[in-house]
Design an enzyme around this catalytic site. Structure first.
Site, PDB file in Angstrom:
ATOM      1  N   GLY A   7      62.192  54.789  25.782  1.00 44.59           N
ATOM      2  CA  GLY A   7      60.899  55.407  25.998  1.00 44.59           C
ATOM      3  C   GLY A   7      60.863  56.782  25.373  1.00 44.59           C
ATOM      4  N   ALA A  10      57.536  62.210  24.255  1.00 43.62           N
ATOM      5  CA  ALA A  10      57.721  63.642  24.065  1.00 43.62           C
ATOM      6  C   ALA A  10      59.077  64.129  24.568  1.00 43.62           C
ATOM      7  CB  ALA A  10      56.589  64.397  24.763  1.00 43.62           C
ATOM      8  N   GLY A  12      61.715  62.280  25.737  1.00 43.39           N
ATOM      9  CA  GLY A  12      62.794  61.507  25.142  1.00 43.39           C
ATOM     10  C   GLY A  12      63.049  61.915  23.703  1.00 43.39           C
ATOM     11  N   LYS A 205      59.891  69.592  42.501  1.00 46.24           N
ATOM     12  CA  LYS A 205      59.010  69.209  41.397  1.00 46.24           C
ATOM     13  C   LYS A 205      57.839  68.355  41.905  1.00 46.24           C
ATOM     14  CE  LYS A 205      58.793  67.382  36.756  1.00 46.24           C
ATOM     15  NZ  LYS A 205      59.489  66.766  35.613  1.00 46.24           N
ATOM     16  N   ASN A 209      53.270  68.228  42.085  1.00 45.78           N
ATOM     17  CA  ASN A 209      52.684  67.044  41.461  1.00 45.78           C
ATOM     18  C   ASN A 209      51.910  66.179  42.437  1.00 45.78           C
ATOM     19  OD1 ASN A 209      53.595  67.646  38.897  1.00 45.78           O
ATOM     20  ND2 ASN A 209      55.418  66.366  39.029  1.00 45.78           N
ATOM     21  N   SER A 274      49.371  65.651  33.877  1.00 45.48           N
ATOM     22  CA  SER A 274      49.665  64.378  33.211  1.00 45.48           C
ATOM     23  C   SER A 274      48.773  63.256  33.736  1.00 45.48           C
ATOM     24  CB  SER A 274      51.140  64.017  33.404  1.00 45.48           C
ATOM     25  OG  SER A 274      51.453  63.884  34.783  1.00 45.48           O
ATOM     26  N   GLU A 286      50.334  57.601  37.499  1.00 42.59           N
ATOM     27  CA  GLU A 286      51.492  57.559  38.392  1.00 42.59           C
ATOM     28  C   GLU A 286      51.076  57.773  39.852  1.00 42.59           C
ATOM     29  OE1 GLU A 286      55.330  58.943  35.977  1.00 42.59           O
ATOM     30  OE2 GLU A 286      53.794  60.504  36.015  1.00 42.59           O
TER      31      GLU A 286
END
Length: 325
Positions: A7, A10, A12, A205, A209, A274, A286
């Site tokens: 994957g 960006a 990766g 984190k 989110n 995101s 997500e």
């Protein structure tokens, strides 16, 4: 060391470019479409700190072409993981370490977590247990991503800030495999601390989110607007306090308070989360990794989470109507 990035978008791509430039890691990138075609034709270009560098890691379309690896770094969005887990199988040999760098609560969260919940499954992210079967938790090394990067055109990665990838074993040990990967990342120019309590960093984190991402998708507002509006900020704070209570019930400790964490989000400025970017582009959001899992763990631990539950209901409907869930 044979290392495959599955994957290679960006983040990766950022990791692949720096590891390949160092030259002492055998890096393979698995990608698809125009991004793969561009890397195969012209190499992988990294723009970072005002400098450009082109490297030529091995770039392939499938795990079969790559073969068994020492490390497999998963840098996918959470909704893609179930399908990808099947595709990854040719990468996994007898001694392969699976490096989980996926946002939110991971499928392996309760593996080796001492206490009453050890061995439980997070059904919101692994509904039927298939991910855990294909990517066994005992093979997993946790990884928290802090850098920001984007694919500005096929084969070209723009690195905007950050250089830290925290690593950690689910049982908190300082393993040889964690140390070896940390050394490779440090050699490539990253910071790669090995943490004894990787779940604490998962939650720090996730803390932002779980609130900023859903509210941005529901309102289409950027972070500066969300944190600058008193009503929205109060919703963010309520959700984050609920998340903190859930995490602390699971043994997590937070090194900063909620207002500092919100202030940190405000400092990012006019940023689209995101989840909002995925919504605008019609990509899977997500939802469950970032918020559904928190609500599930609230139920598991008996912690009230009324604001998070309400926002989750709204978010799921928003995502379904947009074809992103």
């Amino acid at each position: 060391m044979k290392l495959c990035i599955f994957g290679a978008g960006a983040i990766g791509g950022l990791m692949a470019a720096k590891l390949a430039a160092k030259g002492d890691v055998d890096v393979t990138v698995i990608a698809r479409g125009p991004h793969l075609a561009a890397m195969q034709a012209r190499g992988l270009k990294l723009i970072s700190g005002g400098e450009e560098r082109v490297v030529h890691p091995r770039c392939v379309a499938s795990a079969v072409e790559a073969g068994p690896q020492d490390y497999v770094l998963i840098t996918l969005k959470a909704p893609a993981l179930a399908g990808a887990a099947v595709q990854m199988q040719p990468l996994i040999g007898a001694g392969t370490t699976i490096v989980s760098a996926v946002n939110g609560i991971p499928w392996w969260y309760f593996h080796k977590l001492a206490g009453p919940y050890e061995g439980r499954r997070v059904t919101s992210v692994d509904p039927d247990g298939e991910i855990g079967r294909l990517l066994p938790p005992e093979r997993v090394l946790g990884c928290i991503i802090y850098p920001a990067a984007e694919v500005v055109e096929p084969g070209v990665i723009l690195h905007t800030y950050g250089d830290r990838f925290s690593l950690g074993e689910p049982d908190g040990s300082r393993s040889e495999r964690a140390g070896a990967l940390a050394a490779a990342l440090v050699g490539a120019g990253f910071k790669a601390p090995v943490r004894p309590k990787i779940r604490d960093e998962i939650w720090v984190k996730l803390w932002g989110n779980m609130a900023f991402n859903p509210l941005s998708a529901l309102t289409t507002a950027t972070l500066d607007v969300i944190t600058g509006d008193a009503e929205l900020r109060s919703i963010v704070r309520a959700m984050m306090l609920e998340g903190q209570a859930v995490a602390e019930a699971l043994g997590v400790r937070f090194a900063i308070d909620v207002d500092k964490r919100i202030a940190g989000g405000a400092e990012v400025g006019a940023h689209k989360t995101s989840m909002l970017q995925d919504l605008e582009k019609g990509r899977p959001m997500e939802v469950d990794a970032l918020l559904g899992s928190v609500v599930e763990l609230a139920e598991m631990t008996g912690v009230p989470a009324p604001t998070s539950r309400m926002i989750l209901a709204l978010l799921r409907t928003r995502a379904r109507l947009a074809g992103c869930y």
